[in-house]
Design an enzyme around this catalytic site. Structure first.
Site, mmCIF file in Angstrom:
data_model
loop_
_atom_site.group_PDB
_atom_site.id
_atom_site.type_symbol
_atom_site.label_atom_id
_atom_site.label_comp_id
_atom_site.label_asym_id
_atom_site.label_seq_id
_atom_site.Cartn_x
_atom_site.Cartn_y
_atom_site.Cartn_z
ATOM 1 N N GLU A 281 2.405 -2.900 3.259
ATOM 2 C CA GLU A 281 2.891 -4.070 3.998
ATOM 3 C C GLU A 281 3.863 -4.889 3.145
ATOM 4 O OE1 GLU A 281 0.247 -5.812 7.390
ATOM 5 O OE2 GLU A 281 0.074 -7.173 5.699
ATOM 6 N N HIS A 310 -10.917 19.683 -1.735
ATOM 7 C CA HIS A 310 -11.136 20.740 -0.754
ATOM 8 C C HIS A 310 -10.419 20.426 0.556
ATOM 9 C CE1 HIS A 310 -14.207 22.463 -3.406
ATOM 10 N NE2 HIS A 310 -14.334 21.193 -3.772
ATOM 11 N N LYS A 424 2.144 -7.492 17.777
ATOM 12 C CA LYS A 424 1.244 -8.619 18.053
ATOM 13 C C LYS A 424 1.704 -9.343 19.310
ATOM 14 C CE LYS A 424 -0.062 -10.206 13.428
ATOM 15 N NZ LYS A 424 0.077 -11.336 12.524
#
Ligand code: PA5
Length: 449
Positions: A281, A310, A424
């Site tokens: 950010e 793995h 938003k």
């Protein structure tokens, strides 16, 4: 010296084409000196925190009240939750909430609005003995606010006084939480206005839930303070935050767009989640140069050793030259388990008998490091001699300072986040927030086209 250590050895590759050489670092010596001086002079909000005891005193004042509850529930998201999560998982036992020897409240951190998740936390608490800590700097974030309304609704449905069960952590003057607090006398802690969410773990945002969970927040701040001294050094070779930032920057310029953080410790894993937000950010930005749009940023990725050997390490070893790997090594685990000597007749098992799990895990770390280096992939280590609040405080501060330096190297503002606003706004509009009616129509029209 006490504290965490940085090992950059495998970041230097004089023998591969893209490998960073010391001469390249030396070319930036003056620039780094200037950047470090600038940051110290500008004093971005987070820089003042280790020395500022104002916030600490207020938190310590309410320690007894906070720790008198059975459960402590954080309602926040992003920078208002990730530091809290990292602190709890790192410094408390992984099964802390379920331990009989626990002397401080159970800690829950609700950082999403997934109804299954929220309901699962609500199932585990008794509102009569719960303190909700609503954390939102802006006091407008939909996720934190909706969870606040739900918590408050529950308290009211039990006839409980919200003042006795809620503490806000928010801006000292602005926002709806501050207004409600003033109207109703709800206990409220301040988030310094000049400290952005992802830099706020060492403010009341992270400190209150840490204290509630019995974490030594004074030691945490002491760790940050010693790291502040260390990263104030203008000599790049004596400043781990500066060298780390510059190495990431130089590799980024050569196409290394991904920064993997891979702790070899389950307890340290969520430091990497905190780092993901900080690096992403703060540094993922776009800007204009003479009318041309430039996009910058290095994608942070979290992995866990040995589990992800793995899953991911094949790619890290043989995939594209676009990743820098930061291992987090723990030298002394809190507990250890000896592998029993059973089936000694089988060589595929007998070599394990008598060894400890920590020995196996750190040998695997060495193996991965060795293999990456052989494959010509840059990798480095942050070494925790042990897990304690002091070392975690050092880690947080080193990475915050490193992010500030990287922001300057990339020539962007590391403290804003304009790129999250549009999403938003759409949520507000589609959920019917007042003032967003026109924007809501615009979005619906665009989608219908
Ligand atoms: O780093 C940031 O600024 C963000 O991640 C915020 O912390 C997040 O959006 C939550 O914001 P607020 O604390 O205002 O609710």
């Amino acid at each position: 010296m006490k504290g965490i250590k940085f090992d950059f050895t495998n970041m230097f590759y004089p023998n591969i084409e893209k490998g960073i050489k010391y001469e390249e670092i030396n070319e930036y010596k003056d620039k780094i000196e200037k950047i470090v001086s600038e940051i110290l002079e500008e004093e971005p909000g987070f820089l003042k925190l280790p020395k500022n005891t104002k916030y600490l005193d207020k938190i310590l004042d309410i320690q007894e009240w906070v720790q008198s509850f059975e459960s402590f529930v954080v309602l926040g998201i992003g920078g208002s939750a990730l530091g809290n999560i990292a602190l709890q998982t790192t410094l408390n036992p992984l099964n802390y909430n379920y331990r009989n020897d626990r002397k401080t409240p159970k800690i829950f951190i609700v950082d999403n609005v997934d109804p299954d998740f929220v309901a699962s936390v609500l199932d585990q608490i008794d509102p009569h003995t719960t303190l909700f800590n609503v954390i939102s700097k802006s006091g407008t974030t939909a996720e934190a606010m909706s969870n606040y309304l739900i918590a408050r609704g529950i308290l009211e449905s039990y006839g409980l006084d919200p003042k006795k069960h809620i503490v806000f952590t928010t801006d000292p003057e602005n926002g709806i939480l501050r207004k409600i607090a003033q109207e109703e006398g709800i206990e409220t802690l301040e988030i310094p206005p000049e400290v952005g969410g992802r830099f706020s773990v060492l403010t009341p945002v992270g400190l209150l839930s840490a204290l509630a969970g019995g974490i030594d927040i004074i030691d945490l701040l002491n760790g940050a303070k010693t790291m502040l001294e260390k990263v104030s050094n203008k000599n790049i070779y004596e400043n781990p935050a500066a060298l780390n930032a510059l190495l990431h920057f130089l590799y980024y310029k050569k196409g290394y767009n991904i920064s993997v953080m891979m702790p070899y410790s389950n307890k340290l894993l969520l430091l990497a989640d905190w780092y993901r937000q900080l690096w992403a950010e703060s540094l993922g930005k776009k800007y204009d140069i003479n009318g041309e749009v430039v996009n910058v940023g290095q994608t942070p990725v979290k992995a866990l050793g040995a589990t992800d050997q793995h899953s991911q390490v094949q790619l890290y070893n043989e995939g594209p030259d676009d990743k820098i790997i930061t291992f987090i090594k723990l030298e002394k685990f809190e507990r250890d388990i000896k592998i029993p000597k059973i089936h000694e007749e089988y060589s595929a098992l007998s070599y394990l008998g008598g060894k400890t799990l920590s020995e196996l895990l750190n040998t695997e770390l060495f193996g991965t490091e060795y293999a990456l280096t052989e494959h010509g992939k840059p990798n480095m280590k942050v070494i925790f001699p042990e897990i304690n609040a002091f070392n975690v405080g050092q880690f947080f501060f080193a990475y915050e300072f490193q992010t500030a330096i990287m922001g300057k190297l990339l020539e962007i503002d590391a403290y804003d986040q304009p790129g999250v606003e549009l999403g938003k706004k759409v949520t507000y509009a589609l959920m019917g927030r007042e003032g967003y009616e026109e924007f809501s129509k615009e979005v619906k029209q665009k989608v219908e086209k």
